[in-house]
Motif scaffolding. Sequence first.
Motif, PDB file in Angstrom:
ATOM      1  N   LEU A 210     -12.738   0.204  -0.835  1.00 41.96           N
ATOM      2  CA  LEU A 210     -13.336  -1.004  -0.832  1.00 41.96           C
ATOM      3  C   LEU A 210     -14.956  -0.767  -1.130  1.00 41.96           C
ATOM      4  CD1 LEU A 210     -11.683  -2.627   2.127  1.00 41.96           C
ATOM      5  CD2 LEU A 210     -11.199  -2.706  -0.190  1.00 41.96           C
ATOM      6  N   ILE A 211     -15.242  -1.232  -2.288  1.00 40.91           N
ATOM      7  CA  ILE A 211     -16.716  -0.959  -2.674  1.00 40.91           C
ATOM      8  C   ILE A 211     -17.713  -2.232  -2.359  1.00 40.91           C
ATOM      9  CG2 ILE A 211     -18.384  -0.275  -4.738  1.00 40.91           C
ATOM     10  CD1 ILE A 211     -14.929   0.450  -5.388  1.00 40.91           C
ATOM     11  N   ASP A 212     -18.528  -1.987  -1.620  1.00 40.69           N
ATOM     12  CA  ASP A 212     -19.638  -3.163  -1.320  1.00 40.69           C
ATOM     13  C   ASP A 212     -20.966  -2.548  -1.871  1.00 40.69           C
ATOM     14  OD1 ASP A 212     -21.641  -4.653  -0.067  1.00 40.69           O
ATOM     15  OD2 ASP A 212     -20.544  -5.080   1.697  1.00 40.69           O
ATOM     16  N   SER A 213     -21.483  -2.791  -2.812  1.00 36.85           N
ATOM     17  CA  SER A 213     -22.930  -2.665  -3.513  1.00 36.85           C
ATOM     18  C   SER A 213     -23.814  -3.139  -2.860  1.00 36.85           C
ATOM     19  CB  SER A 213     -22.941  -2.173  -4.805  1.00 36.85           C
ATOM     20  OG  SER A 213     -22.590  -3.571  -5.413  1.00 36.85           O
ATOM     21  N   LEU A 214     -23.974  -4.246  -2.375  1.00 38.54           N
ATOM     22  CA  LEU A 214     -24.884  -4.824  -1.448  1.00 38.54           C
ATOM     23  C   LEU A 214     -25.216  -4.183  -0.072  1.00 38.54           C
ATOM     24  CD1 LEU A 214     -24.448  -8.969  -1.703  1.00 38.54           C
ATOM     25  CD2 LEU A 214     -26.205  -7.466  -2.599  1.00 38.54           C
ATOM     26  N   ASN A 215     -24.205  -3.871   0.715  1.00 35.12           N
ATOM     27  CA  ASN A 215     -24.396  -3.176   1.684  1.00 35.12           C
ATOM     28  C   ASN A 215     -24.240  -1.466   1.644  1.00 35.12           C
ATOM     29  OD1 ASN A 215     -25.125  -5.286   3.583  1.00 35.12           O
ATOM     30  ND2 ASN A 215     -23.059  -5.741   3.130  1.00 35.12           N
ATOM     31  N   MET A 216     -24.158  -1.151  -0.012  1.00 29.90           N
ATOM     32  CA  MET A 216     -23.938   0.276  -0.281  1.00 29.90           C
ATOM     33  C   MET A 216     -23.029   0.978   0.946  1.00 29.90           C
ATOM     34  SD  MET A 216     -25.452   0.845  -2.763  1.00 29.90           S
ATOM     35  CE  MET A 216     -26.801   0.672  -3.870  1.00 29.90           C
ATOM     36  N   SER A 217     -21.720   0.475   0.763  1.00 32.30           N
ATOM     37  CA  SER A 217     -20.714   1.228   1.529  1.00 32.30           C
ATOM     38  C   SER A 217     -19.374   1.181   0.629  1.00 32.30           C
ATOM     39  CB  SER A 217     -20.349   0.367   2.616  1.00 32.30           C
ATOM     40  OG  SER A 217     -19.802  -0.877   2.584  1.00 32.30           O
ATOM     41  N   ILE A 218     -18.613   2.343   0.939  1.00 35.24           N
ATOM     42  CA  ILE A 218     -17.445   2.586   0.253  1.00 35.24           C
ATOM     43  C   ILE A 218     -16.341   2.932   1.591  1.00 35.24           C
ATOM     44  CG2 ILE A 218     -15.743   4.092  -1.266  1.00 35.24           C
ATOM     45  CD1 ILE A 218     -18.301   4.687  -2.809  1.00 35.24           C
ATOM     46  N   GLU A 219     -15.639   2.006   1.743  1.00 34.51           N
ATOM     47  CA  GLU A 219     -14.620   2.078   3.008  1.00 34.51           C
ATOM     48  C   GLU A 219     -13.199   2.682   2.267  1.00 34.51           C
ATOM     49  OE1 GLU A 219     -12.896  -0.679   6.615  1.00 34.51           O
ATOM     50  OE2 GLU A 219     -14.261  -1.470   4.988  1.00 34.51           O
ATOM     51  N   LYS A 220     -12.661   3.568   2.906  1.00 35.71           N
ATOM     52  CA  LYS A 220     -11.343   3.992   2.547  1.00 35.71           C
ATOM     53  C   LYS A 220     -10.174   3.412   3.251  1.00 35.71           C
ATOM     54  CE  LYS A 220     -10.907   8.397   0.802  1.00 35.71           C
ATOM     55  NZ  LYS A 220     -11.181   9.851   0.567  1.00 35.71           N
ATOM     56  N   ILE A 221      -9.398   2.772   2.966  1.00 37.30           N
ATOM     57  CA  ILE A 221      -8.389   2.209   3.729  1.00 37.30           C
ATOM     58  C   ILE A 221      -6.724   3.188   3.263  1.00 37.30           C
ATOM     59  CG2 ILE A 221      -6.959   0.058   4.404  1.00 37.30           C
ATOM     60  CD1 ILE A 221      -9.811  -0.258   4.868  1.00 37.30           C
ATOM     61  N   LYS A 222      -6.040   3.492   4.393  1.00 37.35           N
ATOM     62  CA  LYS A 222      -4.758   3.777   4.119  1.00 37.35           C
ATOM     63  C   LYS A 222      -4.015   2.965   4.076  1.00 37.35           C
ATOM     64  CE  LYS A 222      -1.772   7.223   4.813  1.00 37.35           C
ATOM     65  NZ  LYS A 222      -1.139   7.451   3.473  1.00 37.35           N
ATOM     66  N   ILE A 223      -2.943   2.752   2.888  1.00 34.46           N
ATOM     67  CA  ILE A 223      -2.121   1.872   2.569  1.00 34.46           C
ATOM     68  C   ILE A 223      -0.849   2.590   2.714  1.00 34.46           C
ATOM     69  CG2 ILE A 223      -1.206   0.145   1.098  1.00 34.46           C
ATOM     70  CD1 ILE A 223      -3.868  -0.632   1.710  1.00 34.46           C
ATOM     71  N   ASN A 224       0.307   1.906   3.727  1.00 30.97           N
ATOM     72  CA  ASN A 224       1.499   2.784   3.808  1.00 30.97           C
ATOM     73  C   ASN A 224       2.438   1.855   2.865  1.00 30.97           C
ATOM     74  OD1 ASN A 224       0.579   4.471   5.868  1.00 30.97           O
ATOM     75  ND2 ASN A 224       0.699   2.788   7.195  1.00 30.97           N
ATOM     76  N   LYS A 225       3.454   2.672   2.148  1.00 31.10           N
ATOM     77  CA  LYS A 225       4.516   2.390   1.607  1.00 31.10           C
ATOM     78  C   LYS A 225       5.250   1.368   2.494  1.00 31.10           C
ATOM     79  CE  LYS A 225       7.847   4.438  -1.545  1.00 31.10           C
ATOM     80  NZ  LYS A 225       7.862   3.407  -2.622  1.00 31.10           N
ATOM     81  N   ASN A 226       5.633   0.062   1.882  1.00 35.26           N
ATOM     82  CA  ASN A 226       6.233  -0.777   2.379  1.00 35.26           C
ATOM     83  C   ASN A 226       7.844  -0.677   2.102  1.00 35.26           C
ATOM     84  OD1 ASN A 226       7.689  -3.317   3.104  1.00 35.26           O
ATOM     85  ND2 ASN A 226       6.264  -4.731   2.066  1.00 35.26           N
TER      86      ASN A 226
END
Length: 252
Positions: A210-226
């Motif tokens: 998840l990239i937010d170039s206003l607040n300069m952050s990249i969040e990494k989210i683990k997505i599990n297989k459904n």
Amino acid sequence: MRYSRQEIIKFIGKNGQEKIRKTRALVIGAGGTGSYTIMSLAMLGFGRIHVIDDDKIEITNLNRQALYNEDDLGSYKAETIFKRIKKINSLVNISYETSRFDSSNYEIVRDFDIVFDCTDNITTRMIINDACDKFRIPWVFMAVSEFYGQVKLINPGITACFACYNRDPGEIPNCDVTGIVATTASIVSSLAVNTAVKFILGNTDEDLLLIDSLNMSIEKIKINKNEKCRSCSLHDYKYLGRYYSNLKGIIP
Ligand SMILES: [Zn+2]
């Protein structure tokens, strides 16, 4: 000589460069993210690139779509970028078609090693997702809006798929109504191509970025297989079975 500056990087080396050269990439969409993606793939030395896009270049595209200029207005994006890439790197075997990727031509994905989703709508992503799951082709999802973006590598049979964590599309706006700037398109497509290169070289990073170039952050989210996922678990490829278009939704 051409790739010497990247071959000296330990992570790549001559072997890695050869892997990149052998990779056949399909790019769906030659707009904001597509144009930067195609340019990066060509500079990196991907040996085979195919571009599919049925749009023509408009003045409203020129705020963010790389390699197009005012002389190109009214020309097909796919054809124009094909010509530009030929001049950037003549070693690349690039081809194009001026058609829309949809449920009538999805089988094209099986001729490639990796697919780049440079589209602007969820319906087409669902078609890509079903097609790539069916033929077991890895793909990179990317999306942009304003100063925000998302990137995720989807490797069928291994990672969660797009349908694992996204509902079927309703009336979700594309960038015609939400707005987009060149910097976001460039940042997001660069991260998407970077993810693909790492994957090709054996470093799979499957987290959703998840990239937010206003607040300069990249969040990494683990997505599990459904485990009940319509697409990757049940193999119910409903977006391939009927005619789906990103313009009109379902056309019986
Ligand atoms: Zn799934």
